[in-house]
Scaffold this motif. Structure first.
Motif, PDB file in Angstrom:
ATOM      1  N   PHE A  82      -5.173   9.709   0.645  1.00  0.00           N
ATOM      2  CA  PHE A  82      -6.400  10.074   1.690  1.00  0.00           C
ATOM      3  C   PHE A  82      -6.729  11.571   2.254  1.00  0.00           C
ATOM      4  CE2 PHE A  82      -6.995  10.383   6.114  1.00  0.00           C
ATOM      5  CZ  PHE A  82      -7.808   9.487   6.875  1.00  0.00           C
ATOM      6  N   SER A  83      -7.510  12.583   1.978  1.00  0.00           N
ATOM      7  CA  SER A  83      -7.958  14.062   2.287  1.00  0.00           C
ATOM      8  C   SER A  83      -7.863  13.621   4.043  1.00  0.00           C
ATOM      9  CB  SER A  83      -8.845  14.266   1.446  1.00  0.00           C
ATOM     10  OG  SER A  83      -9.326  15.123   2.067  1.00  0.00           O
ATOM     11  N   ASP A  84      -8.012  14.896   4.833  1.00  0.00           N
ATOM     12  CA  ASP A  84      -7.772  15.244   6.284  1.00  0.00           C
ATOM     13  C   ASP A  84      -8.841  15.794   6.093  1.00  0.00           C
ATOM     14  OD1 ASP A  84      -8.007  15.061   8.933  1.00  0.00           O
ATOM     15  OD2 ASP A  84      -5.803  15.993   8.830  1.00  0.00           O
ATOM     16  N   ASP A  85     -10.487  15.667   5.535  1.00  0.00           N
ATOM     17  CA  ASP A  85     -11.169  16.480   5.527  1.00  0.00           C
ATOM     18  C   ASP A  85     -11.692  17.138   6.573  1.00  0.00           C
ATOM     19  OD1 ASP A  85     -12.515  14.500   5.036  1.00  0.00           O
ATOM     20  OD2 ASP A  85     -12.899  14.802   3.636  1.00  0.00           O
ATOM     21  N   LYS A 118       7.549  29.354   0.581  1.00  0.00           N
ATOM     22  CA  LYS A 118       7.376  27.651   0.762  1.00  0.00           C
ATOM     23  C   LYS A 118       5.673  28.277   0.035  1.00  0.00           C
ATOM     24  CE  LYS A 118       5.213  25.035   3.754  1.00  0.00           C
ATOM     25  NZ  LYS A 118       4.722  24.329   4.831  1.00  0.00           N
ATOM     26  N   ILE A 119       5.552  28.029  -0.208  1.00  0.00           N
ATOM     27  CA  ILE A 119       4.273  27.518  -1.377  1.00  0.00           C
ATOM     28  C   ILE A 119       3.203  27.188  -0.418  1.00  0.00           C
ATOM     29  CG2 ILE A 119       2.642  26.481  -2.750  1.00  0.00           C
ATOM     30  CD1 ILE A 119       4.897  26.292  -5.106  1.00  0.00           C
ATOM     31  N   SER A 120       1.797  28.067  -0.283  1.00  0.00           N
ATOM     32  CA  SER A 120       1.347  27.855   1.024  1.00  0.00           C
ATOM     33  C   SER A 120      -0.289  28.191   0.636  1.00  0.00           C
ATOM     34  CB  SER A 120       1.168  29.005   1.945  1.00  0.00           C
ATOM     35  OG  SER A 120      -0.234  28.905   3.179  1.00  0.00           O
ATOM     36  N   LYS A 121      -1.393  26.586   1.518  1.00  0.00           N
ATOM     37  CA  LYS A 121      -2.618  26.766   0.145  1.00  0.00           C
ATOM     38  C   LYS A 121      -3.483  27.868   1.104  1.00  0.00           C
ATOM     39  CE  LYS A 121      -3.579  22.200   1.800  1.00  0.00           C
ATOM     40  NZ  LYS A 121      -2.579  21.884   2.160  1.00  0.00           N
ATOM     41  N   SER A 122      -3.074  28.347   2.291  1.00  0.00           N
ATOM     42  CA  SER A 122      -3.889  29.651   3.006  1.00  0.00           C
ATOM     43  C   SER A 122      -3.322  30.935   1.874  1.00  0.00           C
ATOM     44  CB  SER A 122      -3.849  29.293   3.757  1.00  0.00           C
ATOM     45  OG  SER A 122      -1.994  30.278   4.348  1.00  0.00           O
ATOM     46  N   LYS A 123      -2.511  30.421   1.735  1.00  0.00           N
ATOM     47  CA  LYS A 123      -1.924  32.347   0.513  1.00  0.00           C
ATOM     48  C   LYS A 123      -2.227  31.784  -0.566  1.00  0.00           C
ATOM     49  CE  LYS A 123       1.880  33.990   3.827  1.00  0.00           C
ATOM     50  NZ  LYS A 123       3.357  33.430   3.490  1.00  0.00           N
ATOM     51  N   GLY A 124      -2.129  30.945  -1.457  1.00  0.00           N
ATOM     52  CA  GLY A 124      -2.601  30.465  -2.897  1.00  0.00           C
ATOM     53  C   GLY A 124      -1.245  31.656  -3.620  1.00  0.00           C
ATOM     54  N   LEU A 138       0.836  -1.511   0.452  1.00  0.00           N
ATOM     55  CA  LEU A 138       0.629  -0.035   0.195  1.00  0.00           C
ATOM     56  C   LEU A 138       1.241   1.316   0.060  1.00  0.00           C
ATOM     57  CD1 LEU A 138      -2.146   1.502   0.380  1.00  0.00           C
ATOM     58  CD2 LEU A 138      -2.799   1.239   2.524  1.00  0.00           C
ATOM     59  N   PHE A 139       0.445   2.139  -0.501  1.00  0.00           N
ATOM     60  CA  PHE A 139       1.297   3.206  -1.299  1.00  0.00           C
ATOM     61  C   PHE A 139       0.318   4.249  -0.987  1.00  0.00           C
ATOM     62  CE2 PHE A 139       3.804   0.759  -4.038  1.00  0.00           C
ATOM     63  CZ  PHE A 139       4.629   1.180  -4.187  1.00  0.00           C
ATOM     64  N   GLU A 140       0.948   5.225  -0.279  1.00  0.00           N
ATOM     65  CA  GLU A 140      -0.083   6.646   0.525  1.00  0.00           C
ATOM     66  C   GLU A 140       0.049   7.651   0.029  1.00  0.00           C
ATOM     67  OE1 GLU A 140      -2.910   8.002   4.462  1.00  0.00           O
ATOM     68  OE2 GLU A 140      -0.827   6.874   5.386  1.00  0.00           O
ATOM     69  N   THR A 141      -1.058   8.583   0.036  1.00  0.00           N
ATOM     70  CA  THR A 141      -0.313  10.201   0.420  1.00  0.00           C
ATOM     71  C   THR A 141      -1.624  10.419   0.853  1.00  0.00           C
ATOM     72  OG1 THR A 141      -1.647  10.787  -2.845  1.00  0.00           O
ATOM     73  CG2 THR A 141       0.289  10.080  -2.379  1.00  0.00           C
ATOM     74  N   GLY A 142      -0.622  11.958   1.434  1.00  0.00           N
ATOM     75  CA  GLY A 142      -2.132  12.856   2.240  1.00  0.00           C
ATOM     76  C   GLY A 142      -2.018  14.207   1.714  1.00  0.00           C
ATOM     77  N   TYR A 143      -3.463  14.397   2.095  1.00  0.00           N
ATOM     78  CA  TYR A 143      -3.932  15.938   1.721  1.00  0.00           C
ATOM     79  C   TYR A 143      -4.881  16.902   2.356  1.00  0.00           C
ATOM     80  CZ  TYR A 143      -6.984  19.542  -0.869  1.00  0.00           C
ATOM     81  OH  TYR A 143      -7.657  20.500  -1.323  1.00  0.00           O
ATOM     82  N   GLY A 144      -4.098  17.605   2.885  1.00  0.00           N
ATOM     83  CA  GLY A 144      -4.941  18.222   4.294  1.00  0.00           C
ATOM     84  C   GLY A 144      -5.651  19.508   3.435  1.00  0.00           C
ATOM     85  N   PRO A 145      -7.127  18.885   3.186  1.00  0.00           N
ATOM     86  CA  PRO A 145      -7.799  20.134   2.312  1.00  0.00           C
ATOM     87  C   PRO A 145      -8.736  21.549   2.725  1.00  0.00           C
ATOM     88  CG  PRO A 145      -9.017  18.675   2.939  1.00  0.00           C
ATOM     89  CD  PRO A 145      -8.021  18.417   3.902  1.00  0.00           C
ATOM     90  N   SER A 146      -7.146  22.443   3.267  1.00  0.00           N
ATOM     91  CA  SER A 146      -7.748  23.387   4.150  1.00  0.00           C
ATOM     92  C   SER A 146      -7.662  24.424   3.746  1.00  0.00           C
ATOM     93  CB  SER A 146      -6.760  23.334   4.903  1.00  0.00           C
ATOM     94  OG  SER A 146      -5.238  23.702   4.401  1.00  0.00           O
ATOM     95  N   GLY A 147      -7.438  23.946   1.581  1.00  0.00           N
ATOM     96  CA  GLY A 147      -7.266  25.396   1.002  1.00  0.00           C
ATOM     97  C   GLY A 147      -7.048  25.120   0.015  1.00  0.00           C
ATOM     98  N   LEU A 148      -7.168  25.643  -1.914  1.00  0.00           N
ATOM     99  CA  LEU A 148      -7.457  24.959  -2.712  1.00  0.00           C
ATOM    100  C   LEU A 148      -6.135  24.480  -2.717  1.00  0.00           C
ATOM    101  CD1 LEU A 148      -8.837  28.413  -4.881  1.00  0.00           C
ATOM    102  CD2 LEU A 148     -10.140  26.597  -3.616  1.00  0.00           C
ATOM    103  N   PRO A 149      -6.250  23.161  -3.767  1.00  0.00           N
ATOM    104  CA  PRO A 149      -5.596  21.518  -3.713  1.00  0.00           C
ATOM    105  C   PRO A 149      -3.918  22.913  -4.299  1.00  0.00           C
ATOM    106  CG  PRO A 149      -6.885  21.210  -4.753  1.00  0.00           C
ATOM    107  CD  PRO A 149      -7.553  22.237  -4.241  1.00  0.00           C
TER     108      PRO A 149
END
Length: 530
Positions: free
Chosen positions: A79-82, A290-296, A37-48
């Motif tokens: 996996f989305s930590d939504d 650093k690239i930030s989801k919240s800053k865009g 099993l390979f996994e990737t995680g994503y925090g959808p606190s902002g636009l991907p």
């Protein structure tokens, strides 16, 4: 064993190096669960952002490399930590006031400010899946909200209650004294406000599988840790997810590196085996931040695909994953041309070199033939001198240079021509600065003009390059790159440019003569000032 497998087992390409580590982890055998099993995680606190895509792209490259060196089945989970509470409102979304009112509520409860999905979390999950589907990735999507609420995570949550003290010991060792006084690995979701609460836990009851805490209105409340009533803090959640899913491999950014021992220990306390990790350097914007989801900030996936192909983005992701990368528009032309250089090289390589070639990993061992008879950088310069607003203008020059080329027969070149016009008008045209030549440069450019007026060597880019080179040498340019820089700045309005002989061949002898005459007369510089 096949020749391909032999080459793969000896390849120094980083996806194969990682694949061999994973094969060693499982002892060369299929795990009891029936797959790796390979996994990737994503925090959808902002636009991907583009870094999220990079994790899936790179993990897919490792997965395909693993499948090449063995016959063990694999799965890839995204996996989305939504279920995470929205800690701050992203700057790049509408309805800021409404979003402020929903702070600390789970992302799958926060209303969608774009009005297209059931929640903000669902909106961002859908965006991510659309991006991943555009690239044809094979993956299974898991929503944390569904994972917690459906009971799939219950066994691990109950084990976390039973082993609460052991997990807390790991966490408390990493916290400042002030934080440790109120910290708990469990975050209850308030039955009255729906917010994710960061509050002290009065009691953890292993027998009943419950926690007791004071709700926001001060009411002492007891909730089961199962059924979506409680969420794990993000660090314990990381390790618990590894244990719950029995993850074999996960990559993540350097900002997680210091926490890796914490994730590993929690995974093991909860009965799992820590996975193999791959820590990559962070993606930066053009200012080195650093690239930030919240800053865009930084490039989005859509922005890259507005100006270049999906394959060029995958190529950019392949290169040096342990080196920080600046993600901004200027990197796009280089990525496009290098990708096609590697495609052309692949056709001439043996198996050992092919598995080390980035395009093998981008196309899962079956890369297409490059039909890009003109480099992307050259198309940009052509768009510049031709003031092109449509790709048909570029095709007029391309077909003089390569009569057998056509939009139908060279679809990658046709797409690149359209991208080039778009990129030129949006980024190159507004920044061009033409200048007049100095005395030495004027003498050399007049010499080049005289030679082109009597040129009888046809559209041979190499011969033209040799002639341009000779002019620079004869006029005493040292280093010689100053000669080419002068040509670019006087004729193209930029400090860097294409192989100039190839550019003349593509643009045409008569057209280049006319361009040089305008440059010497100052028409280009005056036009730019106007």
């Amino acid at each position: 064993m096949s020749t391909l497998r032999d080459a793969a087992m000896n390849s120094k390409a980083w996806p194969f190096e990682e694949a061999r580590r994973i094969l060693k982890r499982v002892g060369g055998k299929t795990p009891a669960k029936g797959y790796v099993l390979f996994e990737t995680g994503y925090g959808p606190s902002g636009l991907p952002h583009i870094g999220t895509f990079g994790e899936v792209a790179r993990t897919t490259m490792i997965r395909r490399a693993f499948e090449t060196i063995c016959d063990i089945p694999t799965r890839l989970v995204c996996f989305s930590d939504d279920m995470d509470g929205m800690r701050k409102v992203p700057e790049n979304v509408p309805m800021q006031e409404m979003m402020q009112e929903n702070l600390q509520r789970p992302l799958t409860v926060v209303p969608d400010p774009f009005g297209t999905h059931a929640s903000f979390g669902d909106h961002n999950n859908a965006m991510l899946r659309r991006f991943l589907d555009t690239f044809g990735f094979e993956y299974e999507f898991i929503s944390a909200s569904e994972f917690y609420k459906s009971g799939k995570f219950d066994e691990i949550l109950l084990r976390a209650v039973e082993r609460y003290d052991d997990v807390m010991k790991v966490m408390l060792a990493s916290l400042r004294e002030e934080r440790s006084q109120t910290y708990s690995i469990f975050l209850p979701i308030s039955p009255t406000t729906g917010r994710v609460l960061y509050v002290p836990i009065r009691e953890v009851n292993a027998k009943d599988g419950t926690i007791t805490f004071d709700d926001e209105d001060g009411t002492e409340t007891t909730l089961p840790v199962t059924g979506g009533n409680v969420k794990l803090q993000w660090k314990p959640d990381f390790g618990a997810r590894w244990a719950g899913l029995d993850v074999d491999f996960e990559m993540y950014g350097k900002d997680h590196a210091a926490n890796t021992p914490i994730y590993d220990k929690i995974c093991e306390i909860l009965g799992g085996k820590r996975p193999e990790h791959f820590i990559y350097e962070l993606f930066l914007d053009q200012n080195g931040e650093k690239i930030s989801k919240s800053k865009g900030n930084g490039l989005t996936i859509d922005e890259w695909l507005t100006y270049a192909s999906t394959e060029s983005l995958s190529y950019f992701m392949y290169g040096k994953p342990k080196t920080a990368k600046r993600m901004h528009f200027d990197v796009i032309p280089k990525a496009v041309d290098e990708y096609h250089q590697q495609l052309r090289a692949y056709a001439t390589q043996d198996e050992a070199k092919r598995v080390d070639n980035p395009v093998w990993h981008i196309h899962n061992g079956n890369p297409p033939e490059s039909k890009m008879v003109v480099p992307f950088a050259m198309l940009l310069n052509l768009a510049s001198v031709a003031s092109a607003t449509d790709k048909s203008v570029l095709w007029g020059f391309i077909q003089q240079y390569a009569p057998d080329a056509s939009p139908e027969g060279n679809p990658d070149l046709d797409a690149a021509a359209e991208f080039a016009v778009r990129y030129f008008n949006d980024f190159v045209a507004p920044t061009r600065v033409f200048r007049l030549p100095n005395d030495q440069e004027r003498g050399a450019i007049e010499d080049l003009l005289a030679r082109l007026r009597v040129w009888d060597g046809g559209l041979d880019g190499d011969a033209l390059q040799t002639m341009v080179f000779a002019v620079g040498k004869e006029h005493g340019f040292e280093p010689l790159r100053d000669w080419f820089k002068a040509l670019y700045e006087v004729l193209l309005g930029a400090s860097e440019g294409p192989r100039f002989g190839g550019f003349i061949a593509l643009y045409g002898i008569e057209e280049t003569v006319s361009l040089i005459e305008k440059g010497l007369a100052g028409d280009l510089a005056h036009r730019a000032e106007a």
